[in-house]
Design an enzyme around this catalytic site. Structure first.
Site, PDB file in Angstrom:
ATOM      1  CE1 TYR A   3       1.085  -0.242   4.394  1.00 57.50           C
ATOM      2  CE2 TYR A   3       0.064   1.930   4.323  1.00 57.50           C
ATOM      3  CZ  TYR A   3       0.864   1.005   4.970  1.00 57.50           C
ATOM      4  OH  TYR A   3       1.446   1.320   6.161  1.00 57.50           O
ATOM      5  NE  ARG A  38       6.805   3.845   0.489  1.00 60.79           N
ATOM      6  CZ  ARG A  38       6.550   4.655   1.517  1.00 60.79           C
ATOM      7  NH1 ARG A  38       7.468   4.858   2.447  1.00 60.79           N
ATOM      8  NH2 ARG A  38       5.390   5.261   1.628  1.00 60.79           N
ATOM      9  NE  ARG A  63      -5.925 -19.399   4.959  1.00 62.83           N
ATOM     10  CZ  ARG A  63      -5.044 -20.249   5.494  1.00 62.83           C
ATOM     11  NH1 ARG A  63      -5.068 -21.522   5.163  1.00 62.83           N
ATOM     12  NH2 ARG A  63      -4.134 -19.814   6.350  1.00 62.83           N
ATOM     13  CE  LYS A  69      -4.292 -21.277  13.043  1.00 61.94           C
ATOM     14  NZ  LYS A  69      -3.188 -21.611  12.142  1.00 61.94           N
ATOM     15  CD  GLU A  74       6.024 -22.205  13.465  1.00 66.15           C
ATOM     16  OE1 GLU A  74       5.123 -22.998  13.772  1.00 66.15           O
ATOM     17  OE2 GLU A  74       5.937 -20.980  13.661  1.00 66.15           O
ATOM     18  CG  LEU A 105       0.612 -21.416  15.686  1.00 66.49           C
ATOM     19  CD1 LEU A 105       0.131 -20.012  16.035  1.00 66.49           C
ATOM     20  CD2 LEU A 105      -0.163 -21.947  14.492  1.00 66.49           C
TER      21      LEU A 105
HETATM   22  N1  PMP Z   1       2.897 -23.560  12.742  1.00 65.32           N
HETATM   23  C1  PMP Z   1       2.371 -22.713  11.851  1.00 65.32           C
HETATM   24  C2  PMP Z   1       3.192 -21.541  11.420  1.00 65.32           C
HETATM   25  C3  PMP Z   1       1.072 -22.924  11.340  1.00 65.32           C
HETATM   26  O1  PMP Z   1       0.555 -22.068  10.446  1.00 65.32           O
HETATM   27  C4  PMP Z   1       0.347 -24.076  11.769  1.00 65.32           C
HETATM   28  C5  PMP Z   1      -1.009 -24.414  11.213  1.00 65.32           C
HETATM   29  N2  PMP Z   1      -1.867 -23.416  11.034  1.00 65.32           N
HETATM   30  C6  PMP Z   1       0.936 -24.924  12.707  1.00 65.32           C
HETATM   31  C7  PMP Z   1       2.208 -24.646  13.176  1.00 65.32           C
HETATM   32  C8  PMP Z   1       0.202 -26.149  13.218  1.00 65.32           C
HETATM   33  O2  PMP Z   1      -0.818 -25.764  14.087  1.00 65.32           O
HETATM   34  P1  PMP Z   1      -2.119 -26.707  14.270  1.00 65.32           P
HETATM   35  O3  PMP Z   1      -1.603 -28.047  14.675  1.00 65.32           O
HETATM   36  O4  PMP Z   1      -2.862 -26.030  15.357  1.00 65.32           O
HETATM   37  O5  PMP Z   1      -2.827 -26.748  12.965  1.00 65.32           O
END
Ligand code: PMP
Length: 284
Positions: free
Chosen positions: A33, A52, A100, A147, A179, A204
């Protein structure tokens, strides 16, 4: 009074202006944006904003939905249509709308939105008083335990993985795996220990992760919650990811290095089976 806003080639009263719920700006923050000031109906520092914008488009590999002349026309027209004397023009371009998926297709047409905000930016009372600030830790974005839909980086990482012939990517920070792009990462050592990173703001807190760990412990597996490196994972007997969409998914290679014998392992298969059985029995 209702503003006239611009959405994908149309001029509409603000109440009628809609963007798809599948827009990647909404789902993945996959959008850029600019905000340009307007004084006396004229655009302020416009060239800088457009330069930009072009850099942002290029950085995200988005194609420009309108050329520069048309973009200037849109800015001028929105000023005229809203009789804007002084204020701001907000312009957002998102990658577009489709079902998605972290991976996006190359055929998407970007969504373009412009709206105005009348505001007396030329007479700000705070110029006289000044403002107070506090300091906060730089954290854009380190709160991965939340999340949020701030998924642009994850999406780009997954695109990169697929481009290089893989399926997903493990994020590495300070030498340790945090992760995967949309799942938690785990390994089973040659000694049969299930190792997974401990919970913190670095990752997460996967719901599947928690349940699988509980079931693994209940099944007599020894579980260690600690950080591990890509080298350890490459040398492990098994590596797998967990998420609501994949349950327990074996990872058979990392950076082209086969994990174990390069085939899905027994521990991950067993954990998937236990997890699915347990969850089906308790599904509500
Ligand atoms: N890490 C990330 C970055 C994620 O996006 C997810 C899934 N949405 C997970 C881990 C796994 O989380 P869950 O087991 O609750 O789906």
């Amino acid at each position: 009074m209702s503003r006239i806003v611009h959405v994908n080639g149309q001029w509409l009263p603000e109440e009628d202006a809609k963007i798809s719920v599948f827009d990647r700006g909404f789902l993945f923050a996959d959008a850029i944006y600019e905000v340009t000031g307007v004084i006396g109906g004229k655009l302020i520092d416009y060239e800088g904003h457009i330069a930009r914008l072009k850099r942002s488009l290029e950085a995200l590999g988005m194609h420009a939905p309108v050329d520069e002349a048309a973009l200037l026309d849109l800015h001028r027209e929105i000023v005229a249509r809203n009789d804007l004397k002084t204020g701001l023009i907000y312009l957002q371009i998102s990658r577009g709308a489709e079902d998605r998926d972290f991976l996006f297709s190359g055929t998407l047409s970007p969504s373009v939105v412009l709206f105005t905000q009348a505001r007396n930016i030329l007479e700000n009372p705070r110029w006289k008083t000044g403002i107070k600030v506090i300091t906060v830790p730089e954290g854009r974005w380190v709160s991965r335990q939340i999340k949020t839909v701030q998924l642009l980086y994850s999406s780009l990482a997954k695109m990169e993985a697929v481009k290089s012939g893989a399926d997903d990517a493990f994020f590495v920070e300070d030498g340790f795996i945090t992760e995967a792009t949309s799942s938690n990462a785990h390994m089973v050592t040659k000694e049969g220990v299930l190792v997974t990173r401990a919970l913190s703001n670095a990752l997460l807190h996967g719901i599947t992760r928690g349940s699988v760990l509980d079931l693994a412990r209940a099944a007599g597996l020894s579980v260690e919650e600690r950080s591990f490196t890509p080298e350890e994972a490459k040398a492990a007997s098994e590596v797998f990811i967990t998420s609501a969409g994949t349950f327990v998914m074996p990872v058979v290679s990392i950076d082209g290095v086969p994990v174990g014998d390069g085939q899905p392992g027994d521990v991950s298969a067993r954990l998937r089976q236990i997890y699915i059985e347990d969850q089906l029995a308790r599904a509500i």
